[in-house]
Design an enzyme around this catalytic site. Structure first.
Site, short mmCIF file in Angstrom:
data_model
loop_
_atom_site.label_atom_id
_atom_site.label_comp_id
_atom_site.label_asym_id
_atom_site.label_seq_id
_atom_site.Cartn_x
_atom_site.Cartn_y
_atom_site.Cartn_z
N LYS A 64 0.76 -0.77 0.21
CA LYS A 64 -0.13 0.11 0.26
C LYS A 64 1.18 1.09 0.03
O LYS A 64 1.75 0.78 0.39
CB LYS A 64 -1.13 0.02 1.20
CG LYS A 64 -2.16 -1.31 1.14
CD LYS A 64 -3.26 -1.59 2.21
CE LYS A 64 -3.41 -2.23 2.03
NZ LYS A 64 -4.69 -2.31 3.36
N TYR A 103 -12.06 -2.32 -3.64
CA TYR A 103 -13.02 -2.36 -2.15
C TYR A 103 -14.33 -2.51 -2.05
O TYR A 103 -15.20 -2.21 -1.12
CB TYR A 103 -12.60 -1.20 -1.31
CG TYR A 103 -10.90 -1.49 -0.63
CD1 TYR A 103 -10.80 -2.47 -0.13
CD2 TYR A 103 -10.24 -0.66 -0.79
CE1 TYR A 103 -9.74 -3.04 0.80
CE2 TYR A 103 -8.89 -0.87 -0.52
CZ TYR A 103 -8.59 -2.15 0.10
OH TYR A 103 -7.39 -2.37 0.73
N PHE A 113 -15.60 3.34 6.44
CA PHE A 113 -14.36 3.74 6.34
C PHE A 113 -14.15 3.21 5.14
O PHE A 113 -12.47 3.83 4.51
CB PHE A 113 -13.15 2.53 6.87
CG PHE A 113 -13.27 0.96 6.93
CD1 PHE A 113 -13.42 0.57 5.60
CD2 PHE A 113 -13.84 0.23 7.59
CE1 PHE A 113 -13.37 -0.93 5.15
CE2 PHE A 113 -14.33 -1.73 7.16
CZ PHE A 113 -13.53 -1.72 5.98
N ARG A 148 -1.52 -14.46 3.42
CA ARG A 148 -2.53 -14.12 5.01
C ARG A 148 -1.59 -14.28 6.45
O ARG A 148 -1.55 -13.22 6.72
CB ARG A 148 -3.93 -14.40 5.17
CG ARG A 148 -4.62 -14.13 3.70
CD ARG A 148 -5.59 -12.92 3.56
NE ARG A 148 -6.18 -12.99 4.49
CZ ARG A 148 -7.22 -11.26 4.30
NH1 ARG A 148 -6.83 -10.62 3.66
NH2 ARG A 148 -7.76 -11.22 5.16
N THR A 192 -5.09 -7.61 9.72
CA THR A 192 -6.01 -6.65 9.32
C THR A 192 -5.35 -5.51 10.49
O THR A 192 -4.66 -4.27 9.90
CB THR A 192 -7.31 -6.51 9.42
OG1 THR A 192 -7.60 -7.32 8.57
CG2 THR A 192 -7.63 -5.12 9.03
N ARG A 195 2.90 -6.60 8.44
CA ARG A 195 2.25 -5.77 9.79
C ARG A 195 2.37 -6.01 11.58
O ARG A 195 2.11 -4.68 11.71
CB ARG A 195 0.60 -6.19 10.00
CG ARG A 195 -0.63 -5.61 7.60
CD ARG A 195 -1.94 -6.49 7.77
NE ARG A 195 -2.08 -5.86 7.13
CZ ARG A 195 -3.48 -6.89 6.31
NH1 ARG A 195 -3.77 -7.80 6.91
NH2 ARG A 195 -3.89 -6.27 5.51
N ASN A 225 -2.40 -0.11 7.31
CA ASN A 225 -1.35 -1.19 7.32
C ASN A 225 -0.80 -2.19 6.13
O ASN A 225 -0.58 -3.24 5.67
CB ASN A 225 -2.53 -2.21 8.07
CG ASN A 225 -3.83 -2.49 6.84
OD1 ASN A 225 -4.02 -2.66 5.73
ND2 ASN A 225 -4.74 -3.41 7.22
N HIS A 236 -2.11 -5.05 0.92
CA HIS A 236 -3.04 -5.86 1.43
C HIS A 236 -2.99 -7.28 0.34
O HIS A 236 -1.89 -7.58 -0.55
CB HIS A 236 -3.88 -5.06 -0.35
CG HIS A 236 -4.96 -5.85 -0.79
ND1 HIS A 236 -6.02 -6.26 -0.44
CD2 HIS A 236 -4.54 -6.82 -2.03
CE1 HIS A 236 -6.83 -7.23 -0.99
NE2 HIS A 236 -6.35 -7.66 -1.82
N GLU A 284 -9.90 -10.16 -8.20
CA GLU A 284 -8.54 -9.11 -7.84
C GLU A 284 -7.04 -9.25 -8.82
O GLU A 284 -6.95 -7.76 -9.82
CB GLU A 284 -8.38 -9.08 -6.94
CG GLU A 284 -8.75 -8.59 -5.52
CD GLU A 284 -8.93 -9.04 -4.50
OE1 GLU A 284 -7.32 -8.85 -3.71
OE2 GLU A 284 -9.08 -8.76 -2.70
P1 ATP Z 1 -6.95 -6.48 3.14
O1 ATP Z 1 -8.35 -5.88 2.52
O2 ATP Z 1 -6.50 -4.37 2.47
O3 ATP Z 1 -5.77 -6.94 2.61
P2 ATP Z 1 -8.20 -7.41 4.92
O4 ATP Z 1 -8.87 -8.41 4.70
O5 ATP Z 1 -7.31 -8.08 6.30
O6 ATP Z 1 -7.23 -6.42 4.41
P3 ATP Z 1 -10.36 -5.98 5.38
O7 ATP Z 1 -11.57 -5.98 6.26
O8 ATP Z 1 -11.15 -6.85 3.42
O9 ATP Z 1 -8.82 -6.02 5.88
O10 ATP Z 1 -10.42 -3.73 4.60
C1 ATP Z 1 -9.19 -4.03 4.40
C2 ATP Z 1 -8.92 -2.56 4.47
O11 ATP Z 1 -9.85 -1.69 5.16
C3 ATP Z 1 -8.00 -2.71 5.47
O12 ATP Z 1 -6.83 -3.84 4.86
C4 ATP Z 1 -7.24 -1.83 6.31
O13 ATP Z 1 -7.56 -0.59 5.21
C5 ATP Z 1 -8.85 -0.75 5.59
N1 ATP Z 1 -9.85 -1.55 6.94
C6 ATP Z 1 -10.41 -2.02 7.53
N2 ATP Z 1 -11.37 -1.84 8.90
C7 ATP Z 1 -11.26 -0.48 8.86
C8 ATP Z 1 -11.80 0.23 10.50
N3 ATP Z 1 -12.01 0.34 11.41
N4 ATP Z 1 -11.51 1.55 9.68
C9 ATP Z 1 -10.34 2.18 8.57
N5 ATP Z 1 -9.77 1.69 8.00
C10 ATP Z 1 -9.82 -0.19 8.17
MG MG Z 2 -9.74 -7.47 2.22
#
Ligand code: ATP
Ligand code: MG
Length: 141
Positions: A12, A52, A60, A88, A94, A105, A115, A118, A129
């Site tokens: 990211k 997303y 968010f 993962r 996350t 992370r 974080n 992705h 994706e």
């Molecule tokens: P990613 O999809 O980026 O690999 P993830 O699968 O671990 O991450 P998701 O639940 O898909 O997590 O959330 C997508 C992204 O949105 C997170 O990686 C983070 O950057 C952001 N995000 C998730 N939860 C929050 C939150 N509560 N507040 C702010 N940003 C968030």
């Molecule tokens: Mg995700």
């Protein structure tokens, strides 16, 4: 039996700004994971919103789209048996505050939004994706 699979990963904008690209790629290479596609791109708003889309109704959503479009990312397609689960695990939880030490992370992050990395969460997400981020011509055979 383990099945060779592909997953879509990107470092990211925070990870790129902080100079973590080499460290992150090195971790995947050392694990024995094959890189089948790799490029640096500045995501458009359209790409970020499609990426997303599953989070469209989350509070968010706007913020994470703004973050992902704030600078270049380094996107890659990685291939190995159980690629989604393995990567993962290597990424960690996350929220970096909850991510185990030794994960990407857990070693480099503190912020739930910024974080660092992705990774696709399941086979359906990976297929969606991969198609969104890479053309077939950009991937090695
Ligand atoms: P990613 O999809 O980026 O690999 P993830 O699968 O671990 O991450 P998701 O639940 O898909 O997590 O959330 C997508 C992204 O949105 C997170 O990686 C983070 O950057 C952001 N995000 C998730 N939860 C929050 C939150 N509560 N507040 C702010 N940003 C968030
Ligand atoms: Mg995700």
């Amino acid at each position: 039996m383990s099945q060779t699979a592909r997953t879509l990963i990107f470092v990211k904008p925070d990870g790129v700004r902080r100079g973590l690209v080499g460290e992150i790629i090195q971790r995947f290479e050392r694990r024995g994971i094959r890189i089948v596609g790799l490029k640096m791109v500045r995501p458009t708003r359209e790409l970020a919103e499609k990426h997303y889309a599953v989070h469209r109704d989350k509070p968010f959503f706007e913020s994470v789209v703004n973050f992902i479009t704030s600078g270049p990312v380094v996107a890659m397609v990685l291939e190995c048996p159980n690629a989604i689960e393995i990567t993962r695990q290597m990424m960690g939880a996350t929220n970096p505050a909850n991510a185990a030490p030794g994960t990407i992370r857990g070693d480099f992050g503190l912020d739930i939004e910024q974080n660092i990395i992705h990774g696709s969460s399941d086979p359906e997400a990976a297929a969606y994706e991969l198609n969104l981020w890479f053309t077939p011509e950009e991937l090695v055979g």
